[in-house]
Design a protein around this motif. Structure first.
Motif, PDB file in Angstrom:
ATOM      1  N   THR A 183      31.219  64.872  60.463  1.00  0.00           N
ATOM      2  CA  THR A 183      31.508  64.969  61.889  1.00  0.00           C
ATOM      3  C   THR A 183      31.171  63.658  62.578  1.00  0.00           C
ATOM      4  OG1 THR A 183      29.303  65.864  62.345  1.00  0.00           O
ATOM      5  CG2 THR A 183      31.083  67.449  61.931  1.00  0.00           C
ATOM      6  N   ALA A 184      31.659  63.520  63.815  1.00  0.00           N
ATOM      7  CA  ALA A 184      31.431  62.294  64.583  1.00  0.00           C
ATOM      8  C   ALA A 184      30.769  62.619  65.907  1.00  0.00           C
ATOM      9  CB  ALA A 184      32.747  61.569  64.828  1.00  0.00           C
ATOM     10  N   ASP A 185      29.863  61.743  66.322  1.00  0.00           N
ATOM     11  CA  ASP A 185      29.332  61.772  67.675  1.00  0.00           C
ATOM     12  C   ASP A 185      30.239  60.920  68.556  1.00  0.00           C
ATOM     13  OD1 ASP A 185      27.131  63.316  66.938  1.00  0.00           O
ATOM     14  OD2 ASP A 185      25.996  61.539  66.330  1.00  0.00           O
ATOM     15  N   LEU A 186      30.541  61.423  69.755  1.00  0.00           N
ATOM     16  CA  LEU A 186      31.466  60.752  70.665  1.00  0.00           C
ATOM     17  C   LEU A 186      30.736  60.283  71.913  1.00  0.00           C
ATOM     18  CD1 LEU A 186      34.462  63.235  70.477  1.00  0.00           C
ATOM     19  CD2 LEU A 186      34.273  61.041  69.324  1.00  0.00           C
ATOM     20  N   LYS A 187      31.099  59.094  72.373  1.00  0.00           N
ATOM     21  CA  LYS A 187      30.516  58.557  73.598  1.00  0.00           C
ATOM     22  C   LYS A 187      31.540  57.647  74.264  1.00  0.00           C
ATOM     23  CE  LYS A 187      26.582  55.864  75.308  1.00  0.00           C
ATOM     24  NZ  LYS A 187      25.380  55.077  74.928  1.00  0.00           N
ATOM     25  N   VAL A 188      31.598  57.693  75.596  1.00  0.00           N
ATOM     26  CA  VAL A 188      32.504  56.837  76.363  1.00  0.00           C
ATOM     27  C   VAL A 188      31.722  55.657  76.902  1.00  0.00           C
ATOM     28  CG1 VAL A 188      34.074  56.699  78.319  1.00  0.00           C
ATOM     29  CG2 VAL A 188      33.914  58.812  77.015  1.00  0.00           C
ATOM     30  N   ASP A 189      32.268  54.460  76.693  1.00  0.00           N
ATOM     31  CA  ASP A 189      31.591  53.258  77.176  1.00  0.00           C
ATOM     32  C   ASP A 189      32.624  52.219  77.585  1.00  0.00           C
ATOM     33  OD1 ASP A 189      29.694  51.348  77.799  1.00  0.00           O
ATOM     34  OD2 ASP A 189      29.443  50.677  75.729  1.00  0.00           O
ATOM     35  N   GLN A 190      32.760  51.994  78.905  1.00  0.00           N
ATOM     36  CA  GLN A 190      33.638  50.962  79.457  1.00  0.00           C
ATOM     37  C   GLN A 190      35.065  51.063  78.912  1.00  0.00           C
ATOM     38  OE1 GLN A 190      31.675  47.207  78.745  1.00  0.00           O
ATOM     39  NE2 GLN A 190      30.149  47.567  80.333  1.00  0.00           N
ATOM     40  N   GLY A 191      35.639  52.256  79.046  1.00  0.00           N
ATOM     41  CA  GLY A 191      37.027  52.448  78.649  1.00  0.00           C
ATOM     42  C   GLY A 191      37.245  52.556  77.161  1.00  0.00           C
ATOM     43  N   ARG A 238      35.701  59.401  81.846  1.00  0.00           N
ATOM     44  CA  ARG A 238      34.326  59.880  82.003  1.00  0.00           C
ATOM     45  C   ARG A 238      33.874  60.731  80.822  1.00  0.00           C
ATOM     46  NH1 ARG A 238      32.743  56.300  85.662  1.00  0.00           N
ATOM     47  NH2 ARG A 238      33.832  56.510  87.666  1.00  0.00           N
ATOM     48  N   GLU A 239      34.803  61.391  80.140  1.00  0.00           N
ATOM     49  CA  GLU A 239      34.409  62.330  79.093  1.00  0.00           C
ATOM     50  C   GLU A 239      35.515  62.444  78.048  1.00  0.00           C
ATOM     51  OE1 GLU A 239      34.193  66.327  80.441  1.00  0.00           O
ATOM     52  OE2 GLU A 239      32.974  67.023  78.759  1.00  0.00           O
ATOM     53  N   VAL A 240      35.107  62.627  76.796  1.00  0.00           N
ATOM     54  CA  VAL A 240      36.051  62.939  75.718  1.00  0.00           C
ATOM     55  C   VAL A 240      35.552  64.188  75.012  1.00  0.00           C
ATOM     56  CG1 VAL A 240      36.933  60.611  75.355  1.00  0.00           C
ATOM     57  CG2 VAL A 240      34.851  61.318  74.187  1.00  0.00           C
ATOM     58  N   ARG A 241      36.518  65.003  74.587  1.00  0.00           N
ATOM     59  CA  ARG A 241      36.141  66.273  73.963  1.00  0.00           C
ATOM     60  C   ARG A 241      37.177  66.643  72.916  1.00  0.00           C
ATOM     61  NH1 ARG A 241      36.545  71.974  75.792  1.00  0.00           N
ATOM     62  NH2 ARG A 241      37.876  71.229  77.468  1.00  0.00           N
ATOM     63  N   PRO A 242      36.747  66.952  71.684  1.00  0.00           N
ATOM     64  CA  PRO A 242      37.710  67.329  70.645  1.00  0.00           C
ATOM     65  C   PRO A 242      38.305  68.716  70.906  1.00  0.00           C
ATOM     66  CG  PRO A 242      35.604  66.642  69.688  1.00  0.00           C
ATOM     67  CD  PRO A 242      35.380  66.859  71.148  1.00  0.00           C
ATOM     68  N   LEU A 243      39.624  68.798  70.801  1.00  0.00           N
ATOM     69  CA  LEU A 243      40.346  70.061  70.882  1.00  0.00           C
ATOM     70  C   LEU A 243      41.235  70.182  69.653  1.00  0.00           C
ATOM     71  CD1 LEU A 243      41.463  70.111  74.638  1.00  0.00           C
ATOM     72  CD2 LEU A 243      39.503  71.264  73.624  1.00  0.00           C
ATOM     73  N   PRO A 244      41.740  71.362  69.349  1.00  0.00           N
ATOM     74  CA  PRO A 244      42.610  71.498  68.174  1.00  0.00           C
ATOM     75  C   PRO A 244      43.821  70.574  68.207  1.00  0.00           C
ATOM     76  CG  PRO A 244      41.902  73.657  68.925  1.00  0.00           C
ATOM     77  CD  PRO A 244      41.413  72.668  69.953  1.00  0.00           C
ATOM     78  N   GLU A 245      44.378  70.326  69.401  1.00  0.00           N
ATOM     79  CA  GLU A 245      45.591  69.517  69.495  1.00  0.00           C
ATOM     80  C   GLU A 245      45.324  68.022  69.596  1.00  0.00           C
ATOM     81  OE1 GLU A 245      44.738  71.215  73.656  1.00  0.00           O
ATOM     82  OE2 GLU A 245      44.602  71.850  71.553  1.00  0.00           O
ATOM     83  N   GLY A 246      44.079  67.613  69.787  1.00  0.00           N
ATOM     84  CA  GLY A 246      43.777  66.190  69.898  1.00  0.00           C
ATOM     85  C   GLY A 246      42.476  65.965  70.647  1.00  0.00           C
ATOM     86  N   LEU A 247      42.192  64.711  70.897  1.00  0.00           N
ATOM     87  CA  LEU A 247      40.974  64.338  71.606  1.00  0.00           C
ATOM     88  C   LEU A 247      41.266  64.313  73.099  1.00  0.00           C
ATOM     89  CD1 LEU A 247      38.073  63.469  70.837  1.00  0.00           C
ATOM     90  CD2 LEU A 247      38.827  61.110  71.113  1.00  0.00           C
ATOM     91  N   GLN A 248      40.684  65.261  73.833  1.00  0.00           N
ATOM     92  CA  GLN A 248      40.938  65.361  75.271  1.00  0.00           C
ATOM     93  C   GLN A 248      40.127  64.317  76.029  1.00  0.00           C
ATOM     94  OE1 GLN A 248      39.300  68.508  77.963  1.00  0.00           O
ATOM     95  NE2 GLN A 248      41.420  69.198  78.003  1.00  0.00           N
TER      96      GLN A 248
END
Length: 262
Positions: A183-191, A238-248
């Protein structure tokens, strides 16, 4: 001599009164229907004007997308026109693409909601003038295929499981090609979306520290910062979130011109 019943004269009057009431109700319903239809026709005309302006605006920002779909929320529309203020304007974009370091990341959908929008009647009628939103939120989806292409690992696939971004890939470890998952940890940083893969496991991996080092090296190799395509309307992720259809991807902006004239 025939005796006249005292209520015989009242019955026809009551029946006529009921017929008049029914006719008035029908006329009222027809009038309401005409007003609603006229209101929706006027809203449709304004939506087409805004759609043309949005198309020009995103083209100026070097963002490619399908024809925008615009919907003005709230009812009735006419009272919003007179006030020059609109509760919500929704903009739907499809197949959004932006150039990123020579590659192209695709957003199959980008749904934008503009709130507290100000626009004068002349602007909607002529297409000239400013249409400004007090706040804008955008929700898009980055396809897993486009993300996997950025990682440039043969056979690597991404997906979602239990709300986590999951990776599967074949990896050569000590002469054996083994299936690796994690699995991966996700973080948003400057686009950018920082992907940090952790807890990788390889089925049938040989025991020993060298095999673990090779697996950790693979995890580091696919842990990258993925730049997102430039979004229209100054939207900042501001936020990214994994969904079945892709990365929201969820983005926000404030005090934004949503038309080219602005």
């Amino acid at each position: 001599m025939t005796e006249e019943h005292p209520y015989q004269g009242e019955r026809p009057q009551r029946q006529r009164g009921r017929r008049v009431l029914v006719v008035l109700l029908i006329l009222l319903l027809v009038l309401i229907g005409l007003l609603v239809t006229a209101d929706r026709v006027a809203a449709g005309m304004a939506e087409r004007v805004l759609a043309d302006q949005v198309r020009t605006e995103i083209a100026q920002q070097n963002v490619e997308a399908g024809p925008p779909e615009v919907e003005i929320g709230g009812f009735p529309f006419v009272t919003q026109v007179l006030d020059g203020r609109y509760k919500r304007i929704s903009i739907g974009l499809r197949e959004v693409r932006g150039s990123v370091q020579g590659d192209v990341l695709a957003l199959p959908t980008l749904d934008i909601d503009a709130h507290d929008v100000t626009a004068s009647l002349d602007t909607l009628r002529s297409g000239q003038g400013e249409v400004v939103a007090g706040s804008v939120t955008g929700t898009g989806t980055v396809s897993y295929d486009s993300l996997a292409a950025r990682l440039d690992q043969e056979g690597l696939r991404l997906g979602e499981r239990d709300g986590k971004l999951v990776v599967t890939a074949p990896v050569d470890i000590l002469g054996e090609r083994l299936p690796v998952t994690g699995t991966a940890d996700l973080k948003v940083d400057q686009g950018r979306v920082a992907l940090r893969f952790t807890n990788l496991t390889a089925e049938g991996m040989p025991s020993g520290p060298l095999a673990r080092v090779l697996l950790n090296n693979f995890a580091q190799g696919i842990s990258v910062d993925v730049p997102l395509p430039e979004l229209p309307f100054d939207l900042t992720v501001r936020e990214v979130r994994p969904l079945p259809e892709g990365l929201q991807v969820t983005a926000e902006a404030a005090e934004v011109p949503i038309n080219a004239a602005g």
